[in-house]
Design a protein around this motif. Structure first.
Motif, PDB file in Angstrom:
ATOM      1  N   GLU A   9       0.846  -1.196   0.000  1.00  0.00           N
ATOM      2  CA  GLU A   9       0.000   0.000   0.000  1.00  0.00           C
ATOM      3  C   GLU A   9       0.881   1.245   0.000  1.00  0.00           C
ATOM      4  OE1 GLU A   9      -3.529  -0.372   2.855  1.00  0.00           O
ATOM      5  OE2 GLU A   9      -2.148  -1.918   3.595  1.00  0.00           O
ATOM      6  N   LEU A  10       0.751   2.039  -1.042  1.00  0.00           N
ATOM      7  CA  LEU A  10       1.375   3.361  -1.058  1.00  0.00           C
ATOM      8  C   LEU A  10       0.255   4.380  -0.937  1.00  0.00           C
ATOM      9  CD1 LEU A  10       3.087   1.581  -3.514  1.00  0.00           C
ATOM     10  CD2 LEU A  10       4.573   3.527  -3.076  1.00  0.00           C
ATOM     11  N   ASN A  11       0.307   5.163   0.121  1.00  0.00           N
ATOM     12  CA  ASN A  11      -0.752   6.128   0.404  1.00  0.00           C
ATOM     13  C   ASN A  11      -0.199   7.549   0.317  1.00  0.00           C
ATOM     14  OD1 ASN A  11      -2.627   4.010   1.037  1.00  0.00           O
ATOM     15  ND2 ASN A  11      -1.638   3.801   3.028  1.00  0.00           N
ATOM     16  N   LEU A  30      -1.015   3.573  -4.601  1.00  0.00           N
ATOM     17  CA  LEU A  30      -1.104   2.328  -5.363  1.00  0.00           C
ATOM     18  C   LEU A  30      -1.216   1.175  -4.383  1.00  0.00           C
ATOM     19  CD1 LEU A  30      -0.769   0.871  -8.192  1.00  0.00           C
ATOM     20  CD2 LEU A  30       1.671   0.701  -7.617  1.00  0.00           C
ATOM     21  N   THR A  31      -2.087   0.219  -4.685  1.00  0.00           N
ATOM     22  CA  THR A  31      -2.180  -0.999  -3.883  1.00  0.00           C
ATOM     23  C   THR A  31      -1.897  -2.203  -4.765  1.00  0.00           C
ATOM     24  OG1 THR A  31      -4.574  -1.205  -4.262  1.00  0.00           O
ATOM     25  CG2 THR A  31      -3.863  -0.011  -2.289  1.00  0.00           C
ATOM     26  N   VAL A  32      -1.278  -3.210  -4.170  1.00  0.00           N
ATOM     27  CA  VAL A  32      -0.974  -4.461  -4.867  1.00  0.00           C
ATOM     28  C   VAL A  32      -1.503  -5.605  -4.010  1.00  0.00           C
ATOM     29  CG1 VAL A  32       0.809  -5.937  -5.840  1.00  0.00           C
ATOM     30  CG2 VAL A  32       1.096  -3.442  -5.887  1.00  0.00           C
ATOM     31  N   GLU A  33      -2.305  -6.456  -4.607  1.00  0.00           N
ATOM     32  CA  GLU A  33      -2.882  -7.572  -3.868  1.00  0.00           C
ATOM     33  C   GLU A  33      -1.894  -8.734  -3.781  1.00  0.00           C
ATOM     34  OE1 GLU A  33      -5.735  -7.297  -2.339  1.00  0.00           O
ATOM     35  OE2 GLU A  33      -6.163  -5.325  -3.211  1.00  0.00           O
ATOM     36  N   LYS A  34      -2.029  -9.525  -2.743  1.00  0.00           N
ATOM     37  CA  LYS A  34      -1.166 -10.690  -2.566  1.00  0.00           C
ATOM     38  C   LYS A  34      -1.351 -11.648  -3.744  1.00  0.00           C
ATOM     39  CE  LYS A  34       0.136 -14.265   0.760  1.00  0.00           C
ATOM     40  NZ  LYS A  34       1.570 -13.935   0.618  1.00  0.00           N
ATOM     41  N   MET A 216       4.039   5.219 -14.912  1.00  0.00           N
ATOM     42  CA  MET A 216       4.456   6.392 -14.152  1.00  0.00           C
ATOM     43  C   MET A 216       5.035   7.441 -15.083  1.00  0.00           C
ATOM     44  SD  MET A 216       6.099   4.856 -10.633  1.00  0.00           S
ATOM     45  CE  MET A 216       6.253   6.529  -9.985  1.00  0.00           C
ATOM     46  N   ASN A 217       4.835   8.697 -14.721  1.00  0.00           N
ATOM     47  CA  ASN A 217       5.383   9.820 -15.476  1.00  0.00           C
ATOM     48  C   ASN A 217       5.629  10.974 -14.508  1.00  0.00           C
ATOM     49  OD1 ASN A 217       5.988  11.100 -18.159  1.00  0.00           O
ATOM     50  ND2 ASN A 217       4.397  12.502 -17.454  1.00  0.00           N
ATOM     51  N   LYS A 218       6.853  11.475 -14.521  1.00  0.00           N
ATOM     52  CA  LYS A 218       7.240  12.595 -13.648  1.00  0.00           C
ATOM     53  C   LYS A 218       6.876  12.341 -12.188  1.00  0.00           C
ATOM     54  CE  LYS A 218       6.944  16.053 -17.325  1.00  0.00           C
ATOM     55  NZ  LYS A 218       6.311  17.326 -17.788  1.00  0.00           N
ATOM     56  N   GLY A 219       7.107  11.104 -11.760  1.00  0.00           N
ATOM     57  CA  GLY A 219       6.904  10.754 -10.364  1.00  0.00           C
ATOM     58  C   GLY A 219       5.478  10.464  -9.956  1.00  0.00           C
ATOM     59  N   GLU A 220       4.563  10.470 -10.918  1.00  0.00           N
ATOM     60  CA  GLU A 220       3.159  10.240 -10.599  1.00  0.00           C
ATOM     61  C   GLU A 220       2.626   9.020 -11.345  1.00  0.00           C
ATOM     62  OE1 GLU A 220       1.093  13.814 -11.567  1.00  0.00           O
ATOM     63  OE2 GLU A 220       1.878  14.928  -9.847  1.00  0.00           O
ATOM     64  N   LEU A 221       1.633   8.382 -10.760  1.00  0.00           N
ATOM     65  CA  LEU A 221       0.933   7.280 -11.418  1.00  0.00           C
ATOM     66  C   LEU A 221      -0.103   7.878 -12.363  1.00  0.00           C
ATOM     67  CD1 LEU A 221       0.412   4.189 -11.568  1.00  0.00           C
ATOM     68  CD2 LEU A 221      -1.287   4.512  -9.764  1.00  0.00           C
ATOM     69  N   VAL A 222       0.056   7.641 -13.661  1.00  0.00           N
ATOM     70  CA  VAL A 222      -0.812   8.301 -14.636  1.00  0.00           C
ATOM     71  C   VAL A 222      -1.766   7.334 -15.351  1.00  0.00           C
ATOM     72  CG1 VAL A 222       0.736  10.244 -15.043  1.00  0.00           C
ATOM     73  CG2 VAL A 222       1.042   8.147 -16.380  1.00  0.00           C
TER      74      VAL A 222
END
Length: 279
Positions: A9-11, A30-34, A216-222
């Motif tokens: 989890e990235l919050n 961003l979240t990633v499931e197991k 990702m682009n310029k440090g952001e999830l796009v």
């Protein structure tokens, strides 16, 4: 970690290097499931490698929060616990080699954790077998090919028994045969062992194998979505300096020339099927 909680989890996580005014990762969620296999794309400087280091607690967020298996990476003395859950394989396997014998290199992390010698022996043998390198246990790492070295790097991570492995451009320095071998191992680890894979790459064909693609682009999830959802947006990807898989590009050219091909063709096999339908 609760059963239903995402493994990653990235919050609203951000990070900036002290010697740079530019934020490397900005407000990233961003979240990633197991058990998921997610591929991360982005041109050089997009922040994807910085994100990888945040997941392994090599970097700590300057703002926001990063959780790995429910553990806050910024927590006091949390780094070792985080790295037990999340291993990392880098672009250059030589940077991960610390011993002069393969089996000693694979055992290095376990020795640092104080694992019992008998358990180390068992885990090293098991990890080498999983990557097909059991016959090279007594060899010197510097005598191996690039692909073989990368297998050893993966074995060193596997011996730690992580829930997640982050691969940061792990095939970038390999020839096509080496890339294929490493990818086969990674897919098997994901499908058969249930290990969550975060695959950072600039090879579009590799990204098509993932369950989900994040851009990702310029440090952001796009952008994020399935490979078909992402790679059908050719013009948008072009804006971010990214290509599409060769077969996707070929299908677009053939459609522009008047052939009735569907969008979402990613592989040679899919192209063959659709061309046969036109007969």
């Amino acid at each position: 970690m609760t059963k239903d909680r995402p493994i990653i989890e990235l919050n609203n996580a951000s990070f900036h290097y002290q010697d740079s005014k530019q934020i490397a990762v900005h407000n990233l969620s961003l979240t990633v499931e197991k058990g998921e296999f997610i591929s991360v794309l982005g041109h050089n400087g997009s922040g994807k490698s910085t994100m990888a280091k945040l997941l392994n607690a090599l970097f700590l967020p300057s703002d926001g929060q990063v959780l790995v298996a429910g553990i806050d990476t910024a927590g006091e003395d949390a780094q070792w616990d985080v790295r037990r859950h999340c291993g990392m394989v880098f672009q250059n396997p030589d940077n991960q080699m610390v011993a002069t014998v393969v089996e000693e290199d694979v055992a290095f992390g376990l020795e640092n954790l104080g694992v019992a010698p008998s358990e180390i022996r068992r885990r090293v043998d098991e990890a080498l077998e999983m990557v097909g390198m059991q016959d090279f246990a007594s060899r010197q790492p510097h005598m191996l090919s690039g692909g073989q070295k990368q297998r050893i790097a993966i074995a060193g991570v596997l011996a730690m028994r992580p829930d997640v492995i982050v691969f940061d451009e792990a095939t970038a320095m390999l020839d096509p045969s080496g890339r294929r071998d490493v990818l086969q191992i990674v897919r098997r680890l994901n499908k058969d062992e249930g290990i969550t894979i975060i695959w950072i790459t600039h090879f579009m064909t590799e990204a098509t194998l993932a369950d989900r693609v994040a851009v990702m682009n310029k440090g952001e999830l796009v952008m994020q979505g399935t490979p078909k959802q992402i790679f059908t947006q050719v013009d948008k990807l072009d804006q971010y300096g990214l290509d599409v898989p060769p077969m996707t590009d070929l299908a677009k050219q053939l459609r522009d020339a008047g052939m009735e091909l569907p969008e979402g063709i990613l592989s040679v096999d899919e192209m063959v099927v659709e061309l046969c339908r036109l007969k």
